[in-house]
Scaffold this motif. Structure first.
Motif, PDB file in Angstrom:
ATOM      1  N   SER A  48      -5.734   9.461  -0.772  1.00  0.00           N
ATOM      2  CA  SER A  48      -6.422  10.743  -0.771  1.00  0.00           C
ATOM      3  C   SER A  48      -7.245  10.845   0.498  1.00  0.00           C
ATOM      4  N   VAL A  49      -7.441  12.074   0.960  1.00  0.00           N
ATOM      5  CA  VAL A  49      -8.360  12.315   2.076  1.00  0.00           C
ATOM      6  C   VAL A  49      -9.552  13.152   1.614  1.00  0.00           C
ATOM      7  N   LYS A  50      -9.593  13.458   0.322  1.00  0.00           N
ATOM      8  CA  LYS A  50     -10.678  14.250  -0.234  1.00  0.00           C
ATOM      9  C   LYS A  50     -11.759  13.321  -0.777  1.00  0.00           C
ATOM     10  N   ALA A  51     -12.990  13.516  -0.312  1.00  0.00           N
ATOM     11  CA  ALA A  51     -14.074  12.594  -0.664  1.00  0.00           C
ATOM     12  C   ALA A  51     -14.266  12.466  -2.165  1.00  0.00           C
ATOM     13  N   HIS A  52     -14.192  13.580  -2.899  1.00  0.00           N
ATOM     14  CA  HIS A  52     -14.435  13.495  -4.340  1.00  0.00           C
ATOM     15  C   HIS A  52     -13.310  12.785  -5.059  1.00  0.00           C
ATOM     16  N   ARG A  53     -12.078  12.909  -4.562  1.00  0.00           N
ATOM     17  CA  ARG A  53     -10.952  12.184  -5.167  1.00  0.00           C
ATOM     18  C   ARG A  53     -11.033  10.693  -4.861  1.00  0.00           C
ATOM     19  N   ILE A  54     -11.421  10.367  -3.644  1.00  0.00           N
ATOM     20  CA  ILE A  54     -11.570   8.958  -3.274  1.00  0.00           C
ATOM     21  C   ILE A  54     -12.598   8.302  -4.175  1.00  0.00           C
ATOM     22  N   GLU A  55     -13.710   8.965  -4.385  1.00  0.00           N
ATOM     23  CA  GLU A  55     -14.751   8.428  -5.268  1.00  0.00           C
ATOM     24  C   GLU A  55     -14.249   8.336  -6.708  1.00  0.00           C
ATOM     25  N   GLU A  56     -13.592   9.371  -7.173  1.00  0.00           N
ATOM     26  CA  GLU A  56     -13.079   9.407  -8.552  1.00  0.00           C
ATOM     27  C   GLU A  56     -12.085   8.273  -8.802  1.00  0.00           C
ATOM     28  N   ASN A  57     -11.183   8.053  -7.854  1.00  0.00           N
ATOM     29  CA  ASN A  57     -10.152   7.030  -8.043  1.00  0.00           C
ATOM     30  C   ASN A  57     -10.725   5.626  -8.163  1.00  0.00           C
ATOM     31  N   LEU A 114      -7.681  -2.719  -6.265  1.00  0.00           N
ATOM     32  CA  LEU A 114      -7.575  -1.294  -5.998  1.00  0.00           C
ATOM     33  C   LEU A 114      -7.979  -1.025  -4.557  1.00  0.00           C
ATOM     34  N   GLY A 115      -7.188  -0.198  -3.874  1.00  0.00           N
ATOM     35  CA  GLY A 115      -7.490   0.099  -2.479  1.00  0.00           C
ATOM     36  C   GLY A 115      -7.153   1.522  -2.124  1.00  0.00           C
ATOM     37  N   LEU A 116      -7.383   1.864  -0.870  1.00  0.00           N
ATOM     38  CA  LEU A 116      -7.049   3.193  -0.356  1.00  0.00           C
ATOM     39  C   LEU A 116      -5.771   3.109   0.457  1.00  0.00           C
ATOM     40  N   GLY A 117      -4.792   3.931   0.105  1.00  0.00           N
ATOM     41  CA  GLY A 117      -3.601   4.072   0.914  1.00  0.00           C
ATOM     42  C   GLY A 117      -3.742   5.267   1.842  1.00  0.00           C
ATOM     43  N   PRO A 127      -4.000  11.819  11.124  1.00  0.00           N
ATOM     44  CA  PRO A 127      -4.945  10.987  11.869  1.00  0.00           C
ATOM     45  C   PRO A 127      -6.373  11.513  11.861  1.00  0.00           C
ATOM     46  N   GLU A 128      -6.532  12.835  12.026  1.00  0.00           N
ATOM     47  CA  GLU A 128      -7.879  13.384  12.096  1.00  0.00           C
ATOM     48  C   GLU A 128      -8.615  13.313  10.754  1.00  0.00           C
ATOM     49  N   GLU A 129      -7.868  13.150   9.651  1.00  0.00           N
ATOM     50  CA  GLU A 129      -8.496  13.040   8.338  1.00  0.00           C
ATOM     51  C   GLU A 129      -8.600  11.594   7.871  1.00  0.00           C
ATOM     52  N   THR A 130      -7.944  10.694   8.588  1.00  0.00           N
ATOM     53  CA  THR A 130      -7.928   9.296   8.182  1.00  0.00           C
ATOM     54  C   THR A 130      -9.269   8.621   8.426  1.00  0.00           C
ATOM     55  N   VAL A 131      -9.893   8.903   9.558  1.00  0.00           N
ATOM     56  CA  VAL A 131     -11.187   8.270   9.878  1.00  0.00           C
ATOM     57  C   VAL A 131     -12.215   8.541   8.785  1.00  0.00           C
ATOM     58  N   PRO A 132     -12.484   9.806   8.442  1.00  0.00           N
ATOM     59  CA  PRO A 132     -13.482  10.034   7.391  1.00  0.00           C
ATOM     60  C   PRO A 132     -13.051   9.513   6.028  1.00  0.00           C
ATOM     61  N   ALA A 133     -11.745   9.522   5.738  1.00  0.00           N
ATOM     62  CA  ALA A 133     -11.280   9.006   4.448  1.00  0.00           C
ATOM     63  C   ALA A 133     -11.570   7.519   4.321  1.00  0.00           C
ATOM     64  N   VAL A 134     -11.260   6.750   5.360  1.00  0.00           N
ATOM     65  CA  VAL A 134     -11.506   5.309   5.343  1.00  0.00           C
ATOM     66  C   VAL A 134     -13.002   5.024   5.292  1.00  0.00           C
ATOM     67  N   GLU A 135     -13.758   5.742   6.097  1.00  0.00           N
ATOM     68  CA  GLU A 135     -15.210   5.549   6.103  1.00  0.00           C
ATOM     69  C   GLU A 135     -15.802   5.846   4.726  1.00  0.00           C
ATOM     70  N   THR A 136     -15.385   6.940   4.126  1.00  0.00           N
ATOM     71  CA  THR A 136     -15.876   7.314   2.799  1.00  0.00           C
ATOM     72  C   THR A 136     -15.502   6.271   1.766  1.00  0.00           C
ATOM     73  N   ALA A 137     -14.240   5.825   1.787  1.00  0.00           N
ATOM     74  CA  ALA A 137     -13.780   4.844   0.810  1.00  0.00           C
ATOM     75  C   ALA A 137     -14.595   3.560   0.878  1.00  0.00           C
ATOM     76  N   LEU A 138     -14.809   3.073   2.079  1.00  0.00           N
ATOM     77  CA  LEU A 138     -15.555   1.825   2.230  1.00  0.00           C
ATOM     78  C   LEU A 138     -17.006   1.983   1.787  1.00  0.00           C
ATOM     79  N   LYS A 139     -17.593   3.134   2.050  1.00  0.00           N
ATOM     80  CA  LYS A 139     -18.964   3.373   1.605  1.00  0.00           C
ATOM     81  C   LYS A 139     -19.043   3.531   0.094  1.00  0.00           C
ATOM     82  N   ASP A 140     -17.917   3.956  -0.528  1.00  0.00           N
ATOM     83  CA  ASP A 140     -17.869   4.109  -1.981  1.00  0.00           C
ATOM     84  C   ASP A 140     -17.586   2.794  -2.703  1.00  0.00           C
ATOM     85  N   GLY A 141     -17.285   1.737  -1.954  1.00  0.00           N
ATOM     86  CA  GLY A 141     -17.047   0.447  -2.583  1.00  0.00           C
ATOM     87  C   GLY A 141     -15.663  -0.128  -2.424  1.00  0.00           C
TER      88      GLY A 141
END
Length: 294
Positions: A246-255, A19-22, A28-42
């Motif tokens: 997803s670029v939403k922190a709660h969705r990234i965590e949920e997924n 499972l990964g983040l697409g 672009p401006e939302e990609t940085v925090p999305a990737v950072e959040t995903a990696l911190k979430d596991g």
């Protein structure tokens, strides 16, 4: 490489998270925090592409996360305008520079080009060269049908490790998955939650939502999960690799919260029964080099 998610072994022994983040259509401006959040979430798999226009931001998100590079599986893709042998090698260098990395874990051809096969085949041979030189851990393709896979295999030497394709409960790609099993190719699902059906309203399944299907919502209630989590678990039960966006922190965590339950074979089959056998994305059999520029 360590990962909180189960790993799938590719046909050359490399391991890839299931499972990964697409980041398709992630600004672009939302990609940085999305990737950072995903990696911190596991998450330990990040999937981008030259055509997405956010490789630089993916690299920045990786650096900001603080996660060791060796623990992250990074994929990008070669776009059609760079098909050909020398141009593919140059495009790879450009992608690597934008990402700020010294190697890739997986490099994919973004589309087949059956109506103009010479640049398509030459691009894959360039990917074979990158693999032989140790600059990528594995190579593969996207959106290849059974027939197109066989065509490519007839003219090249390395069996793709991955074929990334449209795959969700409305389009389960049974025939393709069976061929992948025979060849040792991992099936990777783009639009794993069926989102393409909602934003491509002109598609055969346009407007329909997998997440609103009664069988999915019933299982979500049964397991105390969301509909999206049930569908992602369905991918895992099929030994697929899913890359929800997803670029939403709660969705990234949920997924990513899908590893504490499982579906029975009967429940998997019930979701399989939603299959329409209708593709919502572009038809791979009629793609030309200028298809997406018209």
């Amino acid at each position: 490489m360590t990962s909180p998610a189960p790993l799938l072994k590719l046909n050359n022994g490399v391991e890839m998270p299931t499972l990964g983040l697409g980041v398709f259509q992630s600004p672009p401006e939302e990609t940085v925090p999305a990737v950072e959040t995903a990696l911190k979430d596991g998450y330990r798999l990040i999937d981008t592409a030259a055509a997405y226009g956010n490789e630089k931001e993916v690299g920045e998100g990786i650096r900001r996360s603080g996660v060791d590079r060796d623990d992250i599986f990074v994929t990008t893709k070669l776009w059609l305008t760079d098909y050909g042998y020398d141009s593919a090698l140059r495009a790879f260098d450009t992608s690597l520079a934008k990402l700020g990395l010294d190697h890739l874990d997986l490099y994919l051809l973004h589309q087949p080009v059956p109506l103009e096969p010479e640049p398509w085949v030459a691009a894959y041979k360039a990917a074979e060269r990158l693999l032989a030189d140790g600059r990528v851990g594995a190579i593969g393709v996207c959106n290849h049908t059974p027939g197109l896979l066989r065509t490519l295999l007839d003219r090249t030497d390395v069996v793709p490790a991955v074929n990334q394709v449209e795959l969700h409960p409305y389009f389960i790609q049974r025939e393709l998955r069976e061929l992948h099993g025979e060849l040792g190719v991992i099936t990777q699902s783009w639009s794993p939650l069926g989102g393409i059906n909602r934003y491509r309203t002109q598609a055969p399944n346009g407007g329909r939502s997998v997440l609103e299907e009664p069988v999915v919502t019933m299982l979500a209630d049964q397991y105390g999960k969301t509909a999206a989590q049930v569908v992602l678990r369905w991918h895992i039960e099929h030994s697929l690799c899913a890359i929800p966006k997803s670029v939403k922190a709660h969705r990234i965590e949920e997924n990513f919260d899908v590893f504490d339950f499982s579906l029975t074979p009967e429940e998997v089959a019930a979701i399989d029964a939603l299959d329409t056998s209708l593709r919502s994305g572009p038809d791979p059999e009629i793609i030309r080099l200028d298809t997406f520029n018209r």
